[in-house]
Write a protein that holds these residues in place. Structure first.
Motif, PDB file in Angstrom:
ATOM      1  N   LEU A 126       3.277  14.526  49.746  1.00 48.20           N
ATOM      2  CA  LEU A 126       3.464  15.149  51.053  1.00 48.20           C
ATOM      3  C   LEU A 126       4.466  14.382  51.905  1.00 48.20           C
ATOM      4  CD1 LEU A 126      -0.209  16.157  51.909  1.00 48.20           C
ATOM      5  CD2 LEU A 126       1.690  17.708  51.477  1.00 48.20           C
ATOM      6  N   SER A 127       4.448  13.044  51.798  1.00 48.24           N
ATOM      7  CA  SER A 127       5.408  12.231  52.550  1.00 48.24           C
ATOM      8  C   SER A 127       6.836  12.510  52.095  1.00 48.24           C
ATOM      9  CB  SER A 127       5.078  10.744  52.374  1.00 48.24           C
ATOM     10  OG  SER A 127       3.810  10.440  52.902  1.00 48.24           O
ATOM     11  N   ILE A 130      14.779  11.803  64.052  1.00 48.44           N
ATOM     12  CA  ILE A 130      15.101  10.384  63.863  1.00 48.44           C
ATOM     13  C   ILE A 130      13.915   9.513  64.267  1.00 48.44           C
ATOM     14  CG2 ILE A 130      16.582   8.504  64.645  1.00 48.44           C
ATOM     15  CD1 ILE A 130      18.853  10.554  64.924  1.00 48.44           C
ATOM     16  N   LEU A 131      13.311   9.805  65.420  1.00 48.85           N
ATOM     17  CA  LEU A 131      12.131   9.047  65.859  1.00 48.85           C
ATOM     18  C   LEU A 131      11.004   9.156  64.849  1.00 48.85           C
ATOM     19  CD1 LEU A 131      11.892   9.829  69.689  1.00 48.85           C
ATOM     20  CD2 LEU A 131      12.170   7.572  68.634  1.00 48.85           C
ATOM     21  N   PHE A 132      10.812  10.359  64.340  1.00 49.65           N
ATOM     22  CA  PHE A 132       9.729  10.576  63.386  1.00 49.65           C
ATOM     23  C   PHE A 132       9.959   9.774  62.106  1.00 49.65           C
ATOM     24  CE2 PHE A 132       7.811  12.866  59.851  1.00 49.65           C
ATOM     25  CZ  PHE A 132       6.497  12.959  60.275  1.00 49.65           C
ATOM     26  N   LEU A 133      11.152   9.875  61.543  1.00 50.03           N
ATOM     27  CA  LEU A 133      11.434   9.188  60.289  1.00 50.03           C
ATOM     28  C   LEU A 133      11.423   7.675  60.447  1.00 50.03           C
ATOM     29  CD1 LEU A 133      14.267  11.475  58.849  1.00 50.03           C
ATOM     30  CD2 LEU A 133      11.882  11.347  58.119  1.00 50.03           C
ATOM     31  N   VAL A 134      11.912   7.176  61.589  1.00 49.15           N
ATOM     32  CA  VAL A 134      11.954   5.729  61.817  1.00 49.15           C
ATOM     33  C   VAL A 134      10.578   5.176  62.142  1.00 49.15           C
ATOM     34  CG1 VAL A 134      12.843   3.933  63.359  1.00 49.15           C
ATOM     35  CG2 VAL A 134      14.369   5.716  62.506  1.00 49.15           C
ATOM     36  N   GLY A 135       9.785   5.920  62.909  1.00 48.10           N
ATOM     37  CA  GLY A 135       8.537   5.352  63.414  1.00 48.10           C
ATOM     38  C   GLY A 135       7.272   5.780  62.725  1.00 48.10           C
ATOM     39  N   ILE A 136       7.360   6.674  61.725  1.00 43.87           N
ATOM     40  CA  ILE A 136       6.142   7.221  61.149  1.00 43.87           C
ATOM     41  C   ILE A 136       5.294   6.172  60.449  1.00 43.87           C
ATOM     42  CG2 ILE A 136       7.164   7.837  58.927  1.00 43.87           C
ATOM     43  CD1 ILE A 136       4.587   9.825  60.988  1.00 43.87           C
ATOM     44  N   ASN A 137       5.930   5.130  59.908  1.00 43.69           N
ATOM     45  CA  ASN A 137       5.187   4.078  59.212  1.00 43.69           C
ATOM     46  C   ASN A 137       5.005   2.824  60.053  1.00 43.69           C
ATOM     47  OD1 ASN A 137       4.778   5.393  56.656  1.00 43.69           O
ATOM     48  ND2 ASN A 137       6.967   5.133  56.271  1.00 43.69           N
ATOM     49  N   CYS A 172       3.830   1.423  68.030  1.00 44.00           N
ATOM     50  CA  CYS A 172       3.190   2.691  67.661  1.00 44.00           C
ATOM     51  C   CYS A 172       2.978   3.573  68.892  1.00 44.00           C
ATOM     52  CB  CYS A 172       1.855   2.392  66.971  1.00 44.00           C
ATOM     53  SG  CYS A 172       1.018   3.834  66.321  1.00 44.00           S
ATOM     54  N   THR A 173       2.463   2.993  69.964  1.00 40.99           N
ATOM     55  CA  THR A 173       2.229   3.750  71.192  1.00 40.99           C
ATOM     56  C   THR A 173       3.534   4.237  71.803  1.00 40.99           C
ATOM     57  OG1 THR A 173       0.258   2.415  71.613  1.00 40.99           O
ATOM     58  CG2 THR A 173       1.146   3.665  73.460  1.00 40.99           C
ATOM     59  N   ALA A 174       4.567   3.367  71.774  1.00 42.66           N
ATOM     60  CA  ALA A 174       5.861   3.746  72.344  1.00 42.66           C
ATOM     61  C   ALA A 174       6.468   4.937  71.600  1.00 42.66           C
ATOM     62  CB  ALA A 174       6.809   2.549  72.300  1.00 42.66           C
ATOM     63  N   ILE A 175       6.365   4.915  70.272  1.00 39.46           N
ATOM     64  CA  ILE A 175       6.916   6.021  69.481  1.00 39.46           C
ATOM     65  C   ILE A 175       6.144   7.308  69.759  1.00 39.46           C
ATOM     66  CG2 ILE A 175       7.220   6.885  67.134  1.00 39.46           C
ATOM     67  CD1 ILE A 175       7.790   3.992  66.299  1.00 39.46           C
ATOM     68  N   ALA A 176       4.819   7.188  69.880  1.00 44.75           N
ATOM     69  CA  ALA A 176       4.002   8.369  70.173  1.00 44.75           C
ATOM     70  C   ALA A 176       4.382   8.962  71.535  1.00 44.75           C
ATOM     71  CB  ALA A 176       2.521   8.003  70.142  1.00 44.75           C
ATOM     72  N   ARG A 212      -5.345   2.399  64.331  1.00 45.78           N
ATOM     73  CA  ARG A 212      -4.235   1.924  63.523  1.00 45.78           C
ATOM     74  C   ARG A 212      -3.245   3.026  63.212  1.00 45.78           C
ATOM     75  NH1 ARG A 212      -2.923   1.874  58.229  1.00 45.78           N
ATOM     76  NH2 ARG A 212      -1.689   0.132  57.460  1.00 45.78           N
ATOM     77  N   HIS A 213      -3.719   4.232  63.035  1.00 49.66           N
ATOM     78  CA  HIS A 213      -2.834   5.326  62.654  1.00 49.66           C
ATOM     79  C   HIS A 213      -2.058   5.866  63.840  1.00 49.66           C
ATOM     80  CE1 HIS A 213      -4.383   5.454  58.605  1.00 49.66           C
ATOM     81  NE2 HIS A 213      -5.606   5.370  59.100  1.00 49.66           N
TER      82      HIS A 213
END
Length: 328
Positions: free
Chosen positions: A170-171, A219-226, A234-238, A305-306
């Motif tokens: 899926l990833s 770009i944000l999704f691909l860079v920050g998903i992991n 994590c919070t900043a990306i969300a 964590r997620h």
């Protein structure tokens, strides 16, 4: 139904050795076990084969995810002493249920509690009852309760975690989909830029803004998903993803309103597109600021964590990356 006039030993209900017990009850593993004392003059019990169409499966559980889809998955066993025991039982009552459907999960030992409200029949409560054993292979659930009443076991569909192999697949699918969507969006921007002198208008300005913000979102999704190991990142990306997608949402709304106005008022000299686009930014920022200040969603991410990102990554991203084709 069974009734006995003496009570000075361990009782088993239903007693399959007695006459009058139906063949259906004899063929099942449902049984209630309780120690009796000399203060009890008699007892009675009833095993209801199916009450799912009569009694609702609502419960007092405040966790909506656990209460959703609950079903009665075994007979309802009613048991009472006479005279009624007001004090706590000498020993807890054990009830073993044989399940109807082994595909259900999340067993909950419950009893029927009547409601004092005239608008509600009652609900299934788990106060004073706990799960002792759940054998899915044998299809048996054993409960322990500290009082006598109408007992049942409620279960809901199982939510199995995604296997590691499926997560990886899926990833990969999500990443490929996002890259393809980004390519389509970049192509969309390039085509508009090349023909800009011919198609210059407020509508296409909004369209270009929408495409650019979607590219930023991918770009944000691909860079920050992991990036879930660092709570602050994590919070900043969300937060940024929330802001970007709100801008995209209001941008689509602005483009739709501008297009509708153009069709409905073709001779008007008023162009509402630019004010609508500006308001899309203002409203998105206001909502994110309110969320950061008043709603606990972002703060909960700091202890999770997620942070909501891995969950998005692990599931189908079809609606997400299909927006690239939509804009193009």
């Amino acid at each position: 139904m069974a009734s006995v006039q003496s009570c000075n030993e361990t009782l088993y209900f239903p007693d399959r050795g007695k006459e009058g017990v139906s063949e259906w009850a004899r063929s099942r593993k449902d049984v209630l076990v309780i120690d009796c004392d000399s203060t009890v003059e008699s007892f009675s019990g009833i095993m209801y084969r199916n009450l799912s169409l009569i009694i609702p499966s609502s419960s007092n559980n405040t966790n909506s995810s656990m209460s959703e889809g609950l079903q009665l998955n075994a007979p309802v066993i009613s048991f009472t002493f006479y005279p009624n025991i007001k004090r706590q039982l000498i020993s807890p009552v054990e009830i073993q249920f044989q399940l109807y459907n082994n595909l259900l999960d999340n067993a909950r030992c419950s009893f029927w509690k009547e409601s004092k409200s005239e608008t509600s029949q009652g609900y299934w409560s788990d106060e004073g009852c706990r799960l002792k054993k759940y054998d899915k292979d044998e299809g048996v659930v054993m409960c322990i309760c500290d009082h006598l009443t109408n007992f049942a076991v409620l279960m809901s569909p199982s939510l199995k975690p995604i296997e590691d192999g499926h997560k990886e697949a899926l990833s990969i699918i999500s990443m490929i989909g996002c890259i393809v969507s980004m390519f389509c969006l970049v192509l969309n921007v390039a085509i508009h830029a090349f023909f800009w002198r011919f198609i210059k208008s407020v509508r296409y300005i909004i369209h270009m803004n929408l495409s650019c913000w979607l590219i930023i979102a991918y770009i944000l999704f691909l860079v920050g998903i992991n990036r879930t190991e660092n709570k602050a990142v994590c919070t900043a990306i969300a937060v940024l993803l929330h802001l970007v997608f709100l801008i995209v949402f209001f941008g689509m709304l602005a483009e739709g309103c501008n297009l509708s106005y153009t069709v409905l008022e073709p001779l008007s000299t008023i162009k509402p597109g630019m004010p609508l686009m500006i308001w899309s930014y203002v409203l998105a920022v206001i909502i994110v600021v309110i969320s950061m200040g008043c709603i606990t969603g972002y703060r909960d991410m700091e202890t999770n964590r997620h942070a909501g990102l891995s969950m998005i990554r692990d599931y189908d991203m079809g609606p997400f990356f299909s927006s690239g084709f939509f804009v193009l």
